[in-house]
Design a protein around this motif. Structure first.
Motif, short mmCIF file in Angstrom:
data_model
loop_
_atom_site.label_atom_id
_atom_site.label_comp_id
_atom_site.label_asym_id
_atom_site.label_seq_id
_atom_site.Cartn_x
_atom_site.Cartn_y
_atom_site.Cartn_z
N LEU A 262 -3.86 -11.07 -4.77
CA LEU A 262 -3.61 -10.00 -5.39
C LEU A 262 -2.50 -9.34 -4.91
N LYS A 263 -1.98 -9.61 -3.75
CA LYS A 263 -0.61 -8.95 -2.99
C LYS A 263 0.46 -10.00 -3.74
N ILE A 264 0.39 -11.12 -3.86
CA ILE A 264 1.41 -12.10 -4.41
C ILE A 264 1.46 -11.73 -5.99
N PHE A 265 0.54 -11.62 -6.85
CA PHE A 265 0.50 -11.30 -7.97
C PHE A 265 1.17 -9.82 -8.20
N LYS A 266 0.81 -8.85 -7.33
CA LYS A 266 1.42 -7.69 -7.37
C LYS A 266 2.80 -7.62 -7.29
N MET B 1 10.55 -13.03 2.60
CA MET B 1 9.32 -13.91 2.46
C MET B 1 8.49 -13.62 3.72
N LEU B 2 9.24 -13.55 5.02
CA LEU B 2 8.59 -13.38 6.35
C LEU B 2 7.79 -11.76 6.20
N LYS B 3 8.69 -10.90 5.54
CA LYS B 3 8.08 -9.56 5.50
C LYS B 3 7.01 -9.45 4.54
N LYS B 4 6.88 -10.33 3.54
CA LYS B 4 5.82 -10.20 2.85
C LYS B 4 4.48 -10.57 3.48
N ILE B 5 4.98 -11.78 4.24
CA ILE B 5 3.96 -12.42 4.90
C ILE B 5 3.05 -11.26 5.98
N ILE B 6 3.78 -10.80 6.61
CA ILE B 6 3.54 -9.64 7.53
C ILE B 6 2.82 -8.52 6.90
N GLN B 7 3.46 -8.32 5.83
CA GLN B 7 2.62 -7.29 4.92
C GLN B 7 1.32 -7.74 4.56
N ILE B 8 1.13 -8.73 4.12
CA ILE B 8 -0.18 -9.30 3.73
C ILE B 8 -1.35 -9.32 5.08
N PHE B 9 -0.62 -9.77 6.07
CA PHE B 9 -1.45 -9.97 7.42
C PHE B 9 -1.79 -8.44 7.53
N GLY B 10 -0.99 -7.43 7.51
CA GLY B 10 -1.23 -5.99 7.79
C GLY B 10 -2.40 -5.40 7.12
N VAL B 11 -2.39 -5.93 5.81
CA VAL B 11 -3.55 -5.65 4.63
C VAL B 11 -4.80 -6.19 5.15
N ILE B 12 -4.73 -7.56 5.39
CA ILE B 12 -5.73 -8.11 5.83
C ILE B 12 -6.53 -7.64 7.13
N LYS B 14 -6.28 -4.48 8.08
CA LYS B 14 -6.70 -3.24 7.83
C LYS B 14 -7.98 -3.53 7.29
N GLN B 15 -8.06 -4.34 6.44
CA GLN B 15 -9.51 -4.43 5.73
C GLN B 15 -10.32 -4.86 6.78
N LEU B 16 -10.01 -5.65 7.50
CA LEU B 16 -10.88 -6.36 8.67
C LEU B 16 -11.36 -5.11 9.55
N ALA B 17 -10.66 -4.36 9.84
CA ALA B 17 -11.06 -3.01 10.75
C ALA B 17 -11.88 -2.22 9.94
N VAL B 18 -11.69 -2.13 8.68
CA VAL B 18 -12.83 -1.18 7.78
C VAL B 18 -14.08 -1.73 7.94
N ALA B 19 -14.00 -3.28 7.58
CA ALA B 19 -15.19 -3.78 7.42
C ALA B 19 -15.88 -3.93 8.78
N PHE B 20 -15.05 -4.16 9.75
CA PHE B 20 -15.85 -4.02 11.17
C PHE B 20 -16.45 -2.51 11.41
N PHE B 21 -15.83 -1.65 11.11
CA PHE B 21 -16.10 -0.35 11.35
C PHE B 21 -17.29 -0.04 10.39
N PHE B 22 -17.57 -0.67 9.21
CA PHE B 22 -18.68 -0.65 8.29
C PHE B 22 -19.83 -0.89 8.99
N ALA B 23 -19.79 -2.44 9.22
CA ALA B 23 -20.72 -3.07 10.01
C ALA B 23 -21.21 -2.50 11.13
N CYS B 24 -20.27 -1.79 11.96
CA CYS B 24 -20.98 -1.23 13.34
C CYS B 24 -21.70 -0.04 12.86
N PHE B 25 -21.19 0.67 11.80
CA PHE B 25 -21.86 1.92 11.41
C PHE B 25 -23.30 1.43 10.91
#
Lengths: 269, 214
Positions: A262-266, B1-12, B14-25
């Motif tokens: 999704l990120k790449i696509f966006k 490119m590196l910026k994009k990768i860092i950005q993707i990692f950042g999103v993932i 964040k999502q993992l943190a939210v998921a972990f919070f949901f699981a704990c909750f």
């Protein structure tokens, strides 16, 4: 305010979707494993249950041989592993389809009677009381019947299992519809990616659940009904836990892939 | 490119943190609503554990006797050997196991767990197959013959007082009494008939001597 409301709604939907996913994964796994007639029959075969049961039956029958005054050779080939397999198929089918359970021991009785007759002739033994011999044959047939049908204990789950399968089927359909509706709502109304967070949550919960289950229940020591069925259940449970862990890993990978794609696509857009 | 990768990692992340919070909750909610029930079920499942010690390898088990209370201080585990039965007049000696199921008496003499132990002043019941190593020659016993039980806590000598042939359904003849010490031994009868045996040969013996281990 509206943005904040949308954000709360977004996370609330994802939280609900996570629960729905978890239930869907658990129920589908159950439906395809323990609640599946084909799977169970395959597992009985794979775990060597019939061979183990065959030995146990012979062991149990030999208990009656000592007191009967006969020799263990009368038990030779009175039943085969194929016969046990066939009878187990009948039992499993009758449990899953809520049908009558009938184990025919005529062949076994005939084989035993022939062996006994041959033994008596060989050793020149005359039978004074035919009733004792007939009762002995019935007793041996009862041992076979009782061991194969797990002393009739499977009858207890017969009517219930059928209902459970129906309920699980209905629940899976309902959960699938809920998943589709929630996904559409998140995708088109809230305009957010759908699966990553619910997938991650489900995966976390499965990992934690499996870890908790493994550490709080001593699977290897569970003893239900007899040794054979206990070791069979132990193997099934271990397989179930491994399968759930594998599903959790797959969900994690799909979640990550969805985010990356999704990120790449966006960015390309 | 590196910026994009860092950005993707950042999103993932964040999502993992939210998921972990949901699981704990969710775990907290489950724990608060049905945590006790889950714990109870787990304890129940863990209780369905049986140690299978029956068999030829069963080790002899030391048990102690409280001579003041005239009671065993510790009881043998199911399927273990706790004594030796000796009947000199029929030249028989065999181990005595705790329990009298068919699985157990395959290996020796079975002690009915619901009966008492030598020295306790009540009925002791032993059962065995009518095989040559065990009770096949039990019908040859005569009144006055000696029966000796060598337990780890003492030696008990009994004397045969009576013998009886009963139906396999006659449990009255194997009744447990607490007013006198009596050893009851039984096996399937008749011995020389092939097939199912619906009678039992019962031997009754009274206590005539006891020696406690110090």
């Amino acid at each position: 305010m509206k943005v904040r409301m949308r954000m709360i709604l977004h996370y609330l939907c994802k939280f609900i979707l996570s629960i729905v996913f978890l239930l869907l994964v658990l129920l589908t796994t159950l439906r395809l494993t323990i609640l599946s007639e084909k799977y169970m029959l395959k597992q009985f075969e794979k775990t060597g249950y019939f061979e183990k049961l065959s030995k146990t039956i012979l062991d149990e029958m030999s208990n009656y041989i000592i007191q009967s005054g006969l020799d263990e050779e009368v038990l030779n080939n009175i039943y085969t592993t194929d016969m046990i397999e066939k009878d187990m198929h009948t039992i499993i089918t009758s449990i899953y389809r809520n049908q009558d359970m009938n184990i025919d021991t005529t062949e076994l009785k005939e084989n035993l009677e022939n062996n006994v007759a041959a033994y008596l002739e060989k050793n020149n033994i005359k039978v004074a009381d035919q009733t004792s011999l007939d009762r002995f044959v019935d007793q041996i047939a009862d041992v076979y019947q009782s061991k194969v049908s797990l002393s009739g204990n499977l009858n207890l789950v017969k009517g219930k299992l059928n209902k459970v399968i129906t309920y699980v089927n209905i629940a899976v359909i309902a959960l699938l519809i809920t998943t589709i509706l929630l996904s559409l709502f998140i995708k088109f109304y809230l305009k957010k990616e759908v699966f990553a967070i619910p997938f991650f949550t489900t995966a976390f919960l499965i990992f934690i659940g499996c870890y908790f289950f493994k550490n709080s229940i001593n699977i290897n020591n569970i003893m239900i009904l007899n040794k054979e069925i206990s070791s069979f259940l132990t193997e099934i449970l271990s397989k179930l836990l491994s399968r759930l862990n594998l599903i959790a890993i797959i969900l994690m990978i799909i979640g990550i892939m969805e985010t990356v794609i999704l990120k790449i696509f966006k960015t390309k857009k | 490119m590196l910026k994009k990768i860092i950005q993707i990692f950042g999103v993932i992340a964040k999502q993992l943190a939210v998921a972990f919070f949901f699981a704990c909750f969710l775990i907290v909610i489950i724990n608060l609503t049905c945590g006790n029930k889950i714990q109870r079920y787990i304890s129940l499942i863990n209780m369905i554990t049986v140690m299978d010690k029956t068999g030829e390898d069963s080790e002899s088990q030391e048990i102690s006797f409280d001579s003041v209370k005239k009671k065993l201080a510790s009881y043998p585990s199911w399927g273990t050997i706790w004594a030796t039965l000796n009947i000199p007049s029929i030249n028989m000696e065999a181990p005595v196991y705790q329990g009298d199921t068919l699985d157990i008496i395959k290996y020796g003499i079975g002690h009915y767990a619901g009966s008492y132990y030598p020295g306790e002043g009540s009925t002791i019941i032993f059962a065995a197959h009518n095989s040559s190593q065990h009770f096949m020659r039990l019908p040859q016993l005569k009144i006055g013959d000696k029966v000796i039980v060598y337990a780890s806590y003492g030696t008990y000598t009994y004397e045969v007082t009576n013998t009886k042939i009963i139906k396999d359904t006659d449990t009255d003849s194997l009744a447990i009494q607490t007013d006198k010490e009596e050893l009851i031994m039984y096996t399937c009868y008749p011995v020389n008939v092939v097939g199912h045996k619906d009678k039992r040969y019962v031997v009754y013996a009274k206590l005539v001597g006891e020696e406690h281990e110090s």
